[in-house]
Design a protein around this motif. Structure first.
Motif, PDB file in Angstrom:
ATOM      1  N   LYS A  47       0.811  -1.221   0.000  1.00  0.00           N
ATOM      2  CA  LYS A  47       0.000   0.000   0.000  1.00  0.00           C
ATOM      3  C   LYS A  47       0.839   1.264   0.000  1.00  0.00           C
ATOM      4  O   LYS A  47       0.289   2.365  -0.092  1.00  0.00           O
ATOM      5  CB  LYS A  47      -0.882   0.055   1.262  1.00  0.00           C
ATOM      6  CG  LYS A  47      -2.063  -0.875   1.241  1.00  0.00           C
ATOM      7  CD  LYS A  47      -3.028  -0.514   2.386  1.00  0.00           C
ATOM      8  CE  LYS A  47      -3.437   0.922   2.444  1.00  0.00           C
ATOM      9  NZ  LYS A  47      -4.861   1.203   2.608  1.00  0.00           N
ATOM     10  N   SER A 134      -8.056  -0.912   4.044  1.00  0.00           N
ATOM     11  CA  SER A 134      -8.709  -0.813   2.744  1.00  0.00           C
ATOM     12  C   SER A 134      -7.677  -1.108   1.652  1.00  0.00           C
ATOM     13  O   SER A 134      -6.512  -0.750   1.775  1.00  0.00           O
ATOM     14  CB  SER A 134      -9.319   0.577   2.565  1.00  0.00           C
ATOM     15  OG  SER A 134      -8.356   1.586   2.801  1.00  0.00           O
ATOM     16  N   ASN A 136      -6.316  -0.132  -1.064  1.00  0.00           N
ATOM     17  CA  ASN A 136      -5.922   0.934  -1.987  1.00  0.00           C
ATOM     18  C   ASN A 136      -4.546   1.416  -1.566  1.00  0.00           C
ATOM     19  O   ASN A 136      -4.113   1.169  -0.441  1.00  0.00           O
ATOM     20  CB  ASN A 136      -6.908   2.104  -1.880  1.00  0.00           C
ATOM     21  CG  ASN A 136      -7.066   2.577  -0.445  1.00  0.00           C
ATOM     22  OD1 ASN A 136      -7.799   1.952   0.327  1.00  0.00           O
ATOM     23  ND2 ASN A 136      -6.367   3.634  -0.060  1.00  0.00           N
ATOM     24  N   SER A 142     -10.811   4.663  -1.591  1.00  0.00           N
ATOM     25  CA  SER A 142     -11.032   3.294  -1.150  1.00  0.00           C
ATOM     26  C   SER A 142     -11.748   2.505  -2.243  1.00  0.00           C
ATOM     27  O   SER A 142     -12.534   3.056  -3.007  1.00  0.00           O
ATOM     28  CB  SER A 142     -11.881   3.284   0.119  1.00  0.00           C
ATOM     29  OG  SER A 142     -11.216   3.985   1.142  1.00  0.00           O
ATOM     30  N   GLU A 171     -16.007   3.228   4.869  1.00  0.00           N
ATOM     31  CA  GLU A 171     -15.381   2.413   5.891  1.00  0.00           C
ATOM     32  C   GLU A 171     -16.195   2.338   7.182  1.00  0.00           C
ATOM     33  O   GLU A 171     -17.104   3.133   7.416  1.00  0.00           O
ATOM     34  CB  GLU A 171     -13.983   2.963   6.222  1.00  0.00           C
ATOM     35  CG  GLU A 171     -12.993   2.901   5.086  1.00  0.00           C
ATOM     36  CD  GLU A 171     -13.146   4.034   4.091  1.00  0.00           C
ATOM     37  OE1 GLU A 171     -14.084   4.865   4.239  1.00  0.00           O
ATOM     38  OE2 GLU A 171     -12.325   4.089   3.157  1.00  0.00           O
ATOM     39  N   HIS A 221      -6.865  12.642   2.722  1.00  0.00           N
ATOM     40  CA  HIS A 221      -6.997  11.186   2.651  1.00  0.00           C
ATOM     41  C   HIS A 221      -8.150  10.890   1.707  1.00  0.00           C
ATOM     42  O   HIS A 221      -8.893  11.779   1.326  1.00  0.00           O
ATOM     43  CB  HIS A 221      -7.276  10.646   4.048  1.00  0.00           C
ATOM     44  CG  HIS A 221      -6.644   9.309   4.321  1.00  0.00           C
ATOM     45  ND1 HIS A 221      -5.346   9.164   4.702  1.00  0.00           N
ATOM     46  CD2 HIS A 221      -7.149   8.045   4.251  1.00  0.00           C
ATOM     47  CE1 HIS A 221      -5.070   7.874   4.874  1.00  0.00           C
ATOM     48  NE2 HIS A 221      -6.154   7.167   4.603  1.00  0.00           N
TER      49      HIS A 221
HETATM   50 MG    MG Z   1      -8.082   3.281   4.140  1.00  0.00          MG
END
Ligand code: MG
Ligand code: TXA
Length: 320
Positions: A47, A134, A136, A142, A171, A221
């Motif tokens: 990631k 997640s 990604n 995500s 999420e 984010h």
């Molecule tokens: Mg995440």
């Protein structure tokens, strides 16, 4: 849909220390054996995730919690009993069996039971708790579909289980209910109002910068590659001919946009949440210079949607 053989194979990959992307009810997760420090390290590598950002441990069943972590505080137990399986992550003490890399050295651990049959069977067959962020690259959108995972992470993942689009689309809500008054560390798919029905009033503490209490709460984010601008109110704004994309809550804006996504024509926040990242992925792929987004009503899961939009709008340079 993954066949039984695929699940068994994916479970074997997990047990052998490999990475498996799998659907949950919220977003796709990138899973590794949470008992295996080297397997967990591979998640951070795949990631490009900073090592200070701890992972959530996923269990197949609420009954698996106590054998792993021992007795938990009564409010934690009450929330697990009420909402698991479901989009709620709880903070508990990290048990010795979980290596510190999973929790980024914290003495606490985030844990949940996803409400998705593929996920629960995968974890049950693997027979180990599964650490999964997640699926990604760090800071980016995500994934709510298997193809988002393949596009974003590609060869870094051994197996991607395809369970179709995820039901909730954003999420899990993260709650630390160990203390006197529960603290919501990340707004998510389970509305704060639902948590409060069990616990009474909670404190919502998103986005404390500096110390990463929950880096899903970092200011920038969940970002598309295309710059995103969040409008102040719900007012529709006309496009000016520039190739811009528009993310609407319920009403289509007037003409002039190169690409338009409507989250829920019926004005349903649950549907809007389920479509949020998918819509952003599409706008990001539409070749526009900017994405203009409307906020949604600040109630229920709408708070989590607006939280994601605000963070996507905060300027942040994607890793690549
Ligand atoms: Mg995440
Ligand atoms: O819905 C979800 O929670 C998805 C699916 C895959 O389960 N997972 C997910 O993971 O969103 P991730 O890594 O993208 O976000 C996990 C968040 C991070 O912001 C992390 O900082 C926070 O959980 N977290 C993990 N352990 C924590 C801890 N011990 N204390 C506080 N926050 C923690």
């Amino acid at each position: 849909m993954p066949a039984d053989g695929d699940l068994a194979e994916a479970a074997a990959v997990l047990r052998a220390g490999g990475l498996v992307a799998f659907p949950t009810e919220t977003v796709y997760g990138l899973g590794a054996n949470a008992l295996d420090a080297r397997a967990a390290a591979r998640i951070f590598e795949a990631k490009a995730r900073p090592s200070f950002d701890p992972l959530i441990t996923h269990l197949a069943d609420a009954a698996d919690l106590e054998p792993l972590v021992g007795p938990v505080p009564p409010v934690v137990a009450a929330l697990a009993a009420r909402f698991w399986p479901g989009p709620l992550t709880l903070i508990v003490d990290r048990p010795a069996a979980i290596p510190p890399i999973v929790t980024s050295g914290l003495e606490t651990m985030a844990v949940r039971v996803p409400d998705n049959d593929h996920a629960r069977r995968l974890i049950a067959v693997a027979g180990v708790p599964v650490a999964a962020p997640s699926a990604n690259r760090f800071g980016q959108l995500s994934p709510t579909r298997a193809e988002h995972v393949v596009r974003g992470l590609g060869a870094a993942v051994e197996v991607v289980l395809d369970g179709g689009p995820t039901r909730c689309g954003i999420e899990s809500t993260i709650v630390d209910a160990r203390g006197e008054r529960p603290v919501v560390l990340r707004l998510g798919a389970l509305p704060v109002e639902e948590v409060e029905k069990v616990t009474g009033p909670v404190t919502v503490r998103p986005g404390s910068s500096g110390h990463p209490v929950a880096p899903g709460t970092l200011a920038a984010h969940y970002a598309p590659r295309t710059p995103l601008r969040l409008l102040g109110g719900g007012e529709p704004v006309a496009g000016d001919g520039a190739r811009r994309g528009y993310l609407a809550f319920r009403d289509r804006p007037v003409d002039g946009w190169a690409a338009v996504e409507v989250l829920s024509a019926a004005g349903d926040l649950t549907e809007a949440a389920a479509r949020l990242f998918d819509a952003l992925h599409r706008l990001d792929a539409a070749g526009v210079t900017e994405i203009v987004a409307e906020p949604v009503p600040e109630t229920g899961v709408g708070r989590a949607i607006n939280d994601r939009l605000r963070r996507a709008a905060a300027t942040w340079q994607p890793a690549s």
